[in-house]
Design a protein around this motif. Structure first.
Motif, PDB file in Angstrom:
ATOM      1  N   MET B 309     -26.860 -51.727  17.907  1.00 25.23           N
ATOM      2  CA  MET B 309     -27.485 -50.520  18.468  1.00 25.23           C
ATOM      3  C   MET B 309     -27.009 -49.262  17.757  1.00 25.23           C
ATOM      4  O   MET B 309     -27.795 -48.331  17.532  1.00 25.23           O
ATOM      5  N   ALA B 310     -25.726 -49.224  17.370  1.00 25.95           N
ATOM      6  CA  ALA B 310     -25.196 -48.044  16.678  1.00 25.95           C
ATOM      7  C   ALA B 310     -25.838 -47.882  15.299  1.00 25.95           C
ATOM      8  O   ALA B 310     -26.118 -46.767  14.855  1.00 25.95           O
ATOM      9  N   ILE B 311     -26.093 -49.006  14.631  1.00 25.16           N
ATOM     10  CA  ILE B 311     -26.710 -48.928  13.301  1.00 25.16           C
ATOM     11  C   ILE B 311     -28.187 -48.530  13.437  1.00 25.16           C
ATOM     12  O   ILE B 311     -28.690 -47.729  12.656  1.00 25.16           O
ATOM     13  N   LEU B 312     -28.863 -49.057  14.453  1.00 23.43           N
ATOM     14  CA  LEU B 312     -30.291 -48.734  14.622  1.00 23.43           C
ATOM     15  C   LEU B 312     -30.505 -47.321  15.153  1.00 23.43           C
ATOM     16  O   LEU B 312     -31.513 -46.685  14.852  1.00 23.43           O
ATOM     17  N   GLY B 313     -29.549 -46.844  15.954  1.00 20.39           N
ATOM     18  CA  GLY B 313     -29.788 -45.589  16.699  1.00 20.39           C
ATOM     19  C   GLY B 313     -29.572 -44.309  15.901  1.00 20.39           C
ATOM     20  O   GLY B 313     -29.981 -43.241  16.346  1.00 20.39           O
TER      21      GLY B 313
END
Lengths: 166, 316
Positions: B309-313
């Motif tokens: 989620m951190a990479i996508l967000g």
């Protein structure tokens, strides 16, 4: 431009950090350059001081624009931060935004008694009400100049200055 | 053809399947997850990355562990989380998937975590959403369960860091398992040289060798000198009927007991994606034994989902 020898600057900030040591002092290096400097300082002062490292990648204010950096390094604060006098260590001080991020991360571990900032070089250009307390050298640089600290395989420190046209 | 999971710069845009993802991206997710493991051990188990963002967990199929760990992961990233159990809501009133999704887009959701019983349904949703929304597959049909595959290889890497020198055995119902497919793709992409599957012929898909695995129908031969034993869940509805004689007979032949585990290396680790059927695919003494890393898998699942989620967000 003639750059100073980072090893000489390290000796200067080591002496200044040593002068600030109290019974409750802890050192925290900011990845990667700050951690190299912290380890060298610990080697020189030969005292058992609580220490840790921060990446602060999850607290940066440019995440929405730039995303997560591709190689974050684990933060590791194995001591109790509460009531410690913490000396944060970074290599180059520029806008102050990394320091802000690191302080926010530190407070998620506990409530320190105080935080000081030690840097090898203050290159000017601060954008926040943050100034380093311990400084090896002040070298005013233009925004298109990029000053980098590196460490060779023998552990010796080097400074390189690059300019971009952008 | 453009990989639907990557943007024009080759950065991760959606996570739909591990198949076809470059090793570089898998490694980036695992390395980032490593930095999140420590967050859970602090006083304040939160980082502000997704502050002000809304993550929607849309589960068209039931789940407890996956939904809960996605929810905890999103909350530890400071996101607001909405859980939709679509089984019990508008779909049962006749709404289409895309209408459900459009309504959530109209509520300004930023990220969708989707589980669906049909293979390909999550891919379909990812093609439909506007550019600023990322979609994570939390399991679609028999196709893929990429975050489970990632957390499994993350667990393997933590206990057996030398991935280039490993023998991994997957045991059980490969045919119906999206987990098995994601595990196999993750292991082979990361360079694990020997991946084995052990199962009765009725529980293996045709052409499974093409995934780069060696096939065994016997536990003694298949587990011999394995470093990692990954058990798969045998779903209740498969325990009777045409595929298997009975749950008892399955346990006798393919259930992991201490005795069968002794064929593997003495320091082999035992994994299971959950929920476990004790006494069917795994014996309690193994599940609770010293070689079991089944509960660490759950803990690491949160860190891996935070990393995804951190990479996508982030990033414009």
């Amino acid at each position: 431009m003639q750059l100073p020898d980072p090893e000489t600057l390290l000796a200067e900030i080591t002496a200044k950090v040593q002068a600030q040591l109290q019974p409750n002092t802890a050192l925290v290096g900011i990845h990667s350059g700050g951690v190299w400097l912290m380890n060298r300082i610990l080697d020189s002062i030969k005292q058992d001081i609580p220490h840790g490292m921060l990446d602060a990648a999850f607290y940066r204010d440019d995440y929405a624009q730039r995303g997560l950096k591709t190689e974050p390094k684990p933060s590791n604060i194995a001591f109790d931060v509460t009531d410690k006098h913490i000396i944060l260590i970074d290599d180059i001080f520029y806008t102050g935004r990394t320091t802000r991020a690191a302080m926010n991360e530190l407070f998620d571990y506990g409530r320190p008694a105080s935080i000081q900032l030690a840097v090898l070089i203050n290159r000017g250009g601060g954008e926040l009400p943050i100034t380093p307390d311990i400084v090896g050298a002040e070298i005013l640089l233009k925004p298109n100049q990029n000053l980098q600290l590196s460490q060779d395989t023998k552990g010796k420190l080097h400074l390189t200055l690059e300019a971009s046209d952008a | 053809m453009l990989n639907p999971q990557l943007d024009a710069d080759g950065k991760l845009k959606h996570l739909l399947t591990i198949e076809g993802l470059p090793k570089k991206i898998l490694t980036q997710i695992l390395d980032t997850a490593e930095t999140f493991v420590g967050v859970a051990e602090r006083d304040i188990k939160k980082v502000p990355l997704l502050r002000g963002k809304t993550v929607c967990n849309i589960f068209f199929e039931n789940s407890t562990r996956t939904r809960t760990t996605f929810e905890i992961a999103a909350k530890r990233l400071s996101a607001d989380v909405i859980n939709l159990n679509v089984n019990t809501s508008s779909q049962s009133k006749g709404e289409t998937i895309l209408d459900t999704v459009d309504n959530l887009i109209a509520m300004h959701a930023d990220m969708f975590v989707v589980r669906h019983g049909q293979s390909g349904a999550v891919h379909f949703i990812a093609q439909h959403v506007p550019d600023n929304i990322s979609v994570i597959n939390a399991g679609d049909g028999r196709h893929a369960h990429p975050t489970q595959g990632l957390l499994d290889v993350f667990t393997v890497r933590r206990y057996k860091p030398d991935m280039h020198n490993l023998r991994v055995a997957l045991v059980g119902d490969v045919l119906h398992s999206r987990v098995a497919r994601s595990e196999i793709h993750a292991l082979t992409t990361l360079g694990v040289p020997e991946v084995r599957v052990i199962a009765p012929k009725t529980l293996l898909p045709a052409g499974v060798e093409k995934l780069g695995v060696q096939v065994f129908h016997d536990m003694k031969a298949g587990l011999k000198d394995a470093d990692v034993v990954m058990m798969l869940r045998l779903q209740n509805e498969r325990m009777s009927g045409a595929l298997l004689p009975s749950a008892q007979e399955y346990f006798k032949t393919f259930g992991l007991t201490q005795e069968k585990l002794s064929y593997a290396k003495p320091d082999a680790i035992v994994m299971h994606p959950g929920p476990m059927n004790r006494g069917v695919e795994i014996d309690s003494s193994v599940a609770d034994g010293s070689q079991s890393v089944i509960l660490p898998q759950v803990t690491y699942g949160i860190a891996v989902r935070m990393a995804v989620m951190a990479i996508l967000g982030g990033g414009a």
